[in-house]
Design a protein around this motif. Sequence first.
Motif, short mmCIF file in Angstrom:
data_model
loop_
_atom_site.label_atom_id
_atom_site.label_comp_id
_atom_site.label_asym_id
_atom_site.label_seq_id
_atom_site.Cartn_x
_atom_site.Cartn_y
_atom_site.Cartn_z
N LYS A 107 17.45 -61.79 -35.42
CA LYS A 107 16.07 -62.76 -35.40
C LYS A 107 16.46 -63.71 -34.52
O LYS A 107 15.61 -64.01 -33.64
N ASP A 108 17.58 -64.55 -34.41
CA ASP A 108 17.79 -65.20 -33.50
C ASP A 108 17.98 -64.94 -32.02
O ASP A 108 17.91 -65.93 -31.10
N SER A 109 18.38 -63.57 -31.88
CA SER A 109 18.31 -63.28 -30.49
C SER A 109 17.24 -62.61 -29.93
O SER A 109 17.12 -62.02 -28.88
N ILE A 110 16.18 -62.61 -30.74
CA ILE A 110 14.88 -61.71 -30.18
C ILE A 110 14.34 -62.58 -29.36
O ILE A 110 14.02 -63.79 -29.21
N HIS A 111 14.25 -61.98 -27.96
CA HIS A 111 13.47 -62.34 -26.80
C HIS A 111 12.25 -61.51 -26.44
O HIS A 111 12.55 -60.15 -26.83
N GLN A 112 11.14 -61.94 -26.06
CA GLN A 112 10.24 -60.88 -25.80
C GLN A 112 9.43 -61.18 -24.31
O GLN A 112 9.64 -62.39 -23.64
N ASP A 113 9.20 -60.19 -23.58
CA ASP A 113 8.19 -60.23 -22.41
C ASP A 113 7.06 -59.59 -22.46
O ASP A 113 7.13 -58.39 -23.29
N GLN A 114 6.09 -59.92 -21.91
CA GLN A 114 4.73 -59.35 -21.99
C GLN A 114 4.38 -58.96 -20.64
O GLN A 114 4.46 -59.54 -19.69
N PHE A 115 3.85 -57.53 -20.42
CA PHE A 115 3.36 -57.12 -19.06
C PHE A 115 2.14 -56.06 -19.40
O PHE A 115 1.75 -55.45 -20.50
N VAL A 116 1.57 -55.83 -18.29
CA VAL A 116 0.34 -55.01 -18.30
C VAL A 116 0.40 -53.80 -17.15
O VAL A 116 0.89 -54.10 -16.07
N ILE A 117 0.16 -52.67 -17.53
CA ILE A 117 0.25 -51.59 -16.66
C ILE A 117 -0.97 -50.86 -16.84
O ILE A 117 -1.35 -50.42 -18.13
N ASN A 118 -1.87 -50.89 -15.72
CA ASN A 118 -3.29 -49.98 -15.87
C ASN A 118 -3.98 -50.49 -16.67
O ASN A 118 -4.85 -49.67 -17.39
N GLY A 119 -4.05 -51.99 -16.90
CA GLY A 119 -4.98 -52.43 -17.85
C GLY A 119 -4.44 -52.38 -19.39
O GLY A 119 -4.94 -53.16 -20.47
N GLU A 120 -3.24 -51.71 -19.70
CA GLU A 120 -2.81 -51.61 -21.01
C GLU A 120 -1.67 -52.69 -21.24
O GLU A 120 -0.86 -52.80 -20.22
N LYS A 121 -1.57 -53.51 -22.26
CA LYS A 121 -0.82 -54.53 -22.74
C LYS A 121 0.46 -54.07 -23.43
O LYS A 121 0.20 -53.01 -24.27
N PHE A 122 1.54 -54.26 -22.87
CA PHE A 122 2.98 -53.85 -23.69
C PHE A 122 3.78 -55.21 -24.00
O PHE A 122 3.63 -56.36 -23.29
N VAL A 123 4.53 -55.28 -25.12
CA VAL A 123 5.42 -56.23 -25.37
C VAL A 123 6.79 -55.73 -25.48
O VAL A 123 7.03 -54.33 -26.03
#
Length: 511
Positions: free
Chosen positions: A52-68
């Motif tokens: 839990k304490d080590s979780i980091h996230q990035d969000q990005f988009v490819i061809n209009g699709e969102k990913f985490v």
Amino acid sequence: MFGLEIPHSSLSSRSGALVLTIHLNEKCPKIILEDNFNEKINLNDYFERNIKDSIHQDQFVINGEKFVLYHIQMQEGINKHELHLCANNREVKSYELHKYIPDLQRKIILEDEKSFYYVGYLIGAYLDGKINMNRTSFEFEEEDTDLLNTISGKELVESSKEYIMAYLGADLEKVNQEKCEYINSFVKKEKPQYRYLLNKKPELYKMIPANLSKDKLELELHKAAQEWEAEIHKQAKEIDKKVKSGDFNQEDFDKIFNEYCSSVSDISKASLSEYVIRRKAILELLEKSLERRDDNKYNSEASIHSIICPMRHTSDDIAFEEMNLWLIDDRLSYHQFLASDKQMKSLPVLETDVDKRMDIAVFDQAISFSAEKDRFNSISIIELKKPNRNDLKDDDKNPINQVLGYVNDIRNGKVKKANGRDFGNVKNTAFYCYVIADMTESLKLDAENASLTLTPDGEGYYGYNQPRGAYIEVISYDKMVRDAAQRNQILFDKLFCPSVNEMLNSKLQVS
């Protein structure tokens, strides 16, 4: 509570994916893993304690699709860095990250001596919609396609890779720095022939994987050198094509041509470096072979002979690189024909019935000032004796008498070409005889009886035998090694002890 029977050891990245994707859900149930030995693991507690304490996230988009993309540092349970593509709360496909990020070969070690493997989990509605009926794979192409509104596995990995490298930036920088220091130390101390390659292509520092053994590192450098040479050959063909077609402007052509010449020069330097390194290694091997062994005995004459030149061969069946005649005299390396420990009557350049064996015989082709190009200008004979041998005063063991006997046998025969046609007599051929042995009392006596002159360093004798028309040189093993080392020392110093300017330039290019 879910009851799952799985081996205890399988709490790996797959279990981690299950832990992550389920526990990110606010309505996550209590999950217990139980193995066949009735050992239980509370995944909720495991998540709270290790993830839990080590979780980091990035969000990005490819061809209009969102990913985490979720980044996790796993301190146990896995043995490699991985990226997992997840769908519908489960891991579906995994990628080993060392294939995409060369420095992710082993566990990353932190300053507090803790270590971890990186695990990334990529989720998104696109992935949920592309999972197959059995939820075991995705229904998209691995490589890029021309179809609209499709995202390949390659695109997903490459996009994730950018964020992974940013997340691990400081850790990767440390790994890369240690790797560069390791590569530089290896090249400087053991394989300096690759110094030019690294200077010319500094991008190799990033491309070469971290934590390689010396053998694997050398293989990577060798492959890179071959690829570089192939690039140069391709460039040469392109230049030739442009010249023939006239399809170039002078300014562009001059730039390409200068780059080509510079690259060829660097490759030549690398080849020369390898040649010098081999000489240094041969000298060290020869010195070692001349030492007294643990059993208080010396190596045989054959051992020394094989280092200078392989036995029972001629120059027709051994490579030039295998002959180390430069140890005695660099001029011996350039010859028309060589025979090593072969019967005289078996040599294609002699017509004789004598079955004696010369240790090494070198037949030199006539050089430019000779009136007749096909005649031998000189024949060199080399006689080797076992180190520290002190029984050479008898006529049948006297090496000076032996080489003069070989000269007489050759003069009494006829030299002929390999095709059987005569060259003629050897009346005007110069003979050079080398006796290589430790300077024992019996050898000194042989030399003095032959009216030879002691060299200024006291390590050899020289002279000319008028009746046989032969120049004779007696050389001690110590003198041979020392003189060969001195002749090559400038090359060794240049290669293994580069100048301050060269080292500064190398560091600037790496940085």
